[in-house]
Design a protein around this motif. Structure first.
Motif, PDB file in Angstrom:
ATOM      1  N   PHE A   1     -92.470 -38.542  59.301  1.00  0.00           N
ATOM      2  CA  PHE A   1     -92.804 -37.634  60.393  1.00  0.00           C
ATOM      3  C   PHE A   1     -92.882 -38.369  61.727  1.00  0.00           C
ATOM      4  CE2 PHE A   1     -96.404 -35.661  62.806  1.00  0.00           C
ATOM      5  CZ  PHE A   1     -95.715 -34.540  63.242  1.00  0.00           C
ATOM      6  N   THR A   2     -93.389 -39.595  61.713  1.00  0.00           N
ATOM      7  CA  THR A   2     -93.517 -40.348  62.966  1.00  0.00           C
ATOM      8  C   THR A   2     -92.159 -40.687  63.569  1.00  0.00           C
ATOM      9  OG1 THR A   2     -93.651 -42.414  61.699  1.00  0.00           O
ATOM     10  CG2 THR A   2     -95.730 -41.360  62.318  1.00  0.00           C
ATOM     11  N   TYR A   3     -91.110 -40.651  62.742  1.00  0.00           N
ATOM     12  CA  TYR A   3     -89.776 -40.942  63.272  1.00  0.00           C
ATOM     13  C   TYR A   3     -89.335 -39.882  64.273  1.00  0.00           C
ATOM     14  CZ  TYR A   3     -84.958 -42.563  63.396  1.00  0.00           C
ATOM     15  OH  TYR A   3     -83.755 -43.051  63.812  1.00  0.00           O
ATOM     16  N   VAL A   4     -89.932 -38.690  64.186  1.00  0.00           N
ATOM     17  CA  VAL A   4     -89.624 -37.633  65.153  1.00  0.00           C
ATOM     18  C   VAL A   4     -89.922 -38.111  66.568  1.00  0.00           C
ATOM     19  CG1 VAL A   4     -90.258 -35.305  65.903  1.00  0.00           C
ATOM     20  CG2 VAL A   4     -90.057 -35.817  63.471  1.00  0.00           C
ATOM     21  N   PHE A   5     -90.968 -38.922  66.710  1.00  0.00           N
ATOM     22  CA  PHE A   5     -91.405 -39.351  68.033  1.00  0.00           C
ATOM     23  C   PHE A   5     -90.832 -40.706  68.434  1.00  0.00           C
ATOM     24  CE2 PHE A   5     -94.662 -36.843  65.885  1.00  0.00           C
ATOM     25  CZ  PHE A   5     -94.759 -35.767  66.752  1.00  0.00           C
TER      26      PHE A   5
ATOM     27  N   MET B   1     -97.398 -28.891  62.814  1.00  0.00           N
ATOM     28  CA  MET B   1     -97.616 -28.852  61.371  1.00  0.00           C
ATOM     29  C   MET B   1     -96.367 -28.356  60.631  1.00  0.00           C
ATOM     30  SD  MET B   1    -100.549 -30.121  60.683  1.00  0.00           S
ATOM     31  CE  MET B   1    -100.107 -31.273  62.004  1.00  0.00           C
ATOM     32  N   LEU B   2     -95.634 -27.441  61.250  1.00  0.00           N
ATOM     33  CA  LEU B   2     -94.380 -26.989  60.639  1.00  0.00           C
ATOM     34  C   LEU B   2     -93.365 -28.125  60.576  1.00  0.00           C
ATOM     35  CD1 LEU B   2     -93.881 -23.421  62.176  1.00  0.00           C
ATOM     36  CD2 LEU B   2     -94.327 -23.984  59.788  1.00  0.00           C
ATOM     37  N   VAL B   3     -93.303 -28.919  61.638  1.00  0.00           N
ATOM     38  CA  VAL B   3     -92.404 -30.078  61.624  1.00  0.00           C
ATOM     39  C   VAL B   3     -92.856 -31.078  60.562  1.00  0.00           C
ATOM     40  CG1 VAL B   3     -91.461 -31.975  62.990  1.00  0.00           C
ATOM     41  CG2 VAL B   3     -91.872 -29.762  64.065  1.00  0.00           C
ATOM     42  N   PHE B   4     -94.161 -31.288  60.464  1.00  0.00           N
ATOM     43  CA  PHE B   4     -94.717 -32.176  59.441  1.00  0.00           C
ATOM     44  C   PHE B   4     -94.336 -31.678  58.046  1.00  0.00           C
ATOM     45  CE2 PHE B   4     -98.905 -34.203  57.766  1.00  0.00           C
ATOM     46  CZ  PHE B   4     -98.198 -35.328  57.351  1.00  0.00           C
ATOM     47  N   ALA B   5     -94.423 -30.373  57.849  1.00  0.00           N
ATOM     48  CA  ALA B   5     -94.046 -29.790  56.559  1.00  0.00           C
ATOM     49  C   ALA B   5     -92.558 -29.965  56.283  1.00  0.00           C
ATOM     50  CB  ALA B   5     -94.413 -28.310  56.525  1.00  0.00           C
ATOM     51  N   SER B   6     -91.733 -29.915  57.334  1.00  0.00           N
ATOM     52  CA  SER B   6     -90.290 -30.080  57.133  1.00  0.00           C
ATOM     53  C   SER B   6     -89.946 -31.477  56.649  1.00  0.00           C
ATOM     54  CB  SER B   6     -89.533 -29.774  58.431  1.00  0.00           C
ATOM     55  OG  SER B   6     -89.662 -30.831  59.363  1.00  0.00           O
ATOM     56  N   TYR B   7     -90.844 -32.434  56.887  1.00  0.00           N
ATOM     57  CA  TYR B   7     -90.685 -33.791  56.359  1.00  0.00           C
ATOM     58  C   TYR B   7     -91.527 -33.995  55.103  1.00  0.00           C
ATOM     59  CZ  TYR B   7     -87.987 -35.416  60.360  1.00  0.00           C
ATOM     60  OH  TYR B   7     -86.994 -35.604  61.291  1.00  0.00           O
TER      61      TYR B   7
END
Length: 413
Positions: free
Chosen positions: A287-291, A274-280
């Protein structure tokens, strides 16, 4: 109970009570001198194209994210690189620029004149003469991260190995050109190193706390989740490795509470996500680009470790690490959980080479290497050859200090 057999009392590794005595004052002074050295390097090093890129992308993240469809910033999606360094580099700049805008708006209202829509518009490069101390605004967040990593390194090593181990690890850290280099430029490596170190040792602290009442777990779990999330924002691979290492060490330490380990890890992993989601900025497509960006892809190669060993500026640390490894093999008192953890993590991280993005996992391994060195020498200093090993410690610190001073002299001329 003793840390040497992995059965440290729940509050021993991670206690929230803090006594600011003489060792703490000395460590604080060392870190203050280290921070002064980073400011010296920052002030003498001109801004580079990489600095401006971090500033541009970071300001867009804070002020106007997603300017183009499918992309987070005009820099694209940073080729899978984490967002944390960009945000850290640009946060002081964004605050500074918005403060100037607010001052202009207040002045316009006071004088009953129309306010300029954007009195400080333009890129950081365009504003480099208007913004005071741009070098420091961009780079000091990373110096502060390095200071906090050093503080965490000292805290862990002193709790585990005593004053000798803590002092040696901290001093080697503070006079390392490798650390100073990454503490004085915008990058995700020093942030990932800080986060990964916090993740693993906080996880071990949680495992120890599981033998106590649940009220002792919760603050550690919150801290673990925050550390894991920030690490993932810096570099996804570092977070994945940290989560895996945390699972292994927690299962080992929490021998009679193993059923609680995976629920804790799942909750923390979700919170970190969720923190990573918030960073985007909660944009699902970005956010899906992270994966899908391939930031977690890596291969194993001996070259990163070989480059560290061959680095003449790391000669003293390399020699100390070699001696520490010999002590670990030959000295029975050195082979225990407190020394084994940093050695295993170092051996895992050193051969990693990322394939999709440019990253330096050697930097992530460095604080663990220094933890292992400090622990091995602290154990050796408790033997009959105490004076000999203390002399080796002092010689190592002096040699590394000379190497660091030479690097500073050459790099800032």
């Amino acid at each position: 109970m003793d840390v040497r057999d992995g059965t440290l009392e729940p509050v021993a590794l991670m206690s929230f009570r803090f006594h600011f005595g003489l060792p703490q004052k000395i460590a604080a002074l060392i870190l203050l001198l280290f921070f002064a050295a980073t400011l010296f390097v920052i002030g003498r090093t001109p801004l580079t194209e990489s600095d401006y890129r971090y500033a541009l992308c970071g300001r867009e993240m804070w002020e106007k994210p997603a300017p183009a469809a499918g992309y987070f910033t005009t820099c694209g999606n940073m080729q899978g690189d984490g967002t944390l360094a960009y945000r850290a580099a640009a946060l002081p700049l964004s605050i500074y620029v918005n403060t100037l805008r607010l001052e202009d708006w207040i002045a316009a209202k006071r004088n009953h004149t129309p306010a300029d829509s954007d009195p400080v518009g333009g890129s950081v490069y365009d504003l480099r003469h208007q913004i005071v101390g741009t070098r420091y605004l961009l780079r000091v967040p990373f110096a502060l991260a390095a200071v906090m990593l050093g503080a965490g390194l000292w805290w862990v090593t002193r709790r585990l190995f005593g004053n000798v181990g803590g002092a040696m690890s901290l001093l080697l850290y503070c006079v390392s050109p490798l650390v100073l280099r990454y503490a004085t430029t915008p990058n995700n490596e020093i942030l990932a190193a800080w986060g990964l170190y916090a993740v693993i040792y906080t996880a071990i602290g949680i495992a120890h706390a599981m033998y106590g009442p649940p009220r002792k777990w919760r603050p550690r779990i919150v801290l673990f989740t925050l550390a894991l999330g920030l690490t993932a924002c810096a570099h996804l691979l570092a977070a994945v490795l940290g989560l895996f290492a945390s699972a292994v060490f927690m299962l080992y330490v929490a021998e009679r509470r193993r059923t609680l380990v995976f629920p804790v890890l799942l909750v923390s992993a979700f919170g970190a996500l969720m923190l990573v989601f918030a960073s985007y900025t909660f944009r699902l497509g970005l956010f899906t680009y992270v994966f899908t960006g391939g930031a977690g892809r890596f291969t194993l190669d001996y070259m990163p470790a070989l480059e560290l060993v061959r680095d003449p500026l790391q000669l003293a640390v390399t020699a100390a690490a070699g001696i520490a490894l010999v002590l670990f093999v030959l000295l029975r008192r050195a082979r225990y959980f407190g020394n084994t953890v940093p050695l295993l993590v170092t051996l895992v991280l050193l051969p990693i080479e990322t394939t999709q993005i440019s990253s330096i996992p050697v930097v992530w391994a460095y604080p663990f290497l220094l933890t292992f060195v400090g622990g091995a020498f602290a154990d050796a200093a408790e033997t009959k050859q105490r004076k000999l090993f203390l002399a080796i410690v002092l010689t190592t610190l002096l040699a590394q200090g000379i190497l660091c001073g030479t690097w500073l002299w050459v790099s800032v001329r």
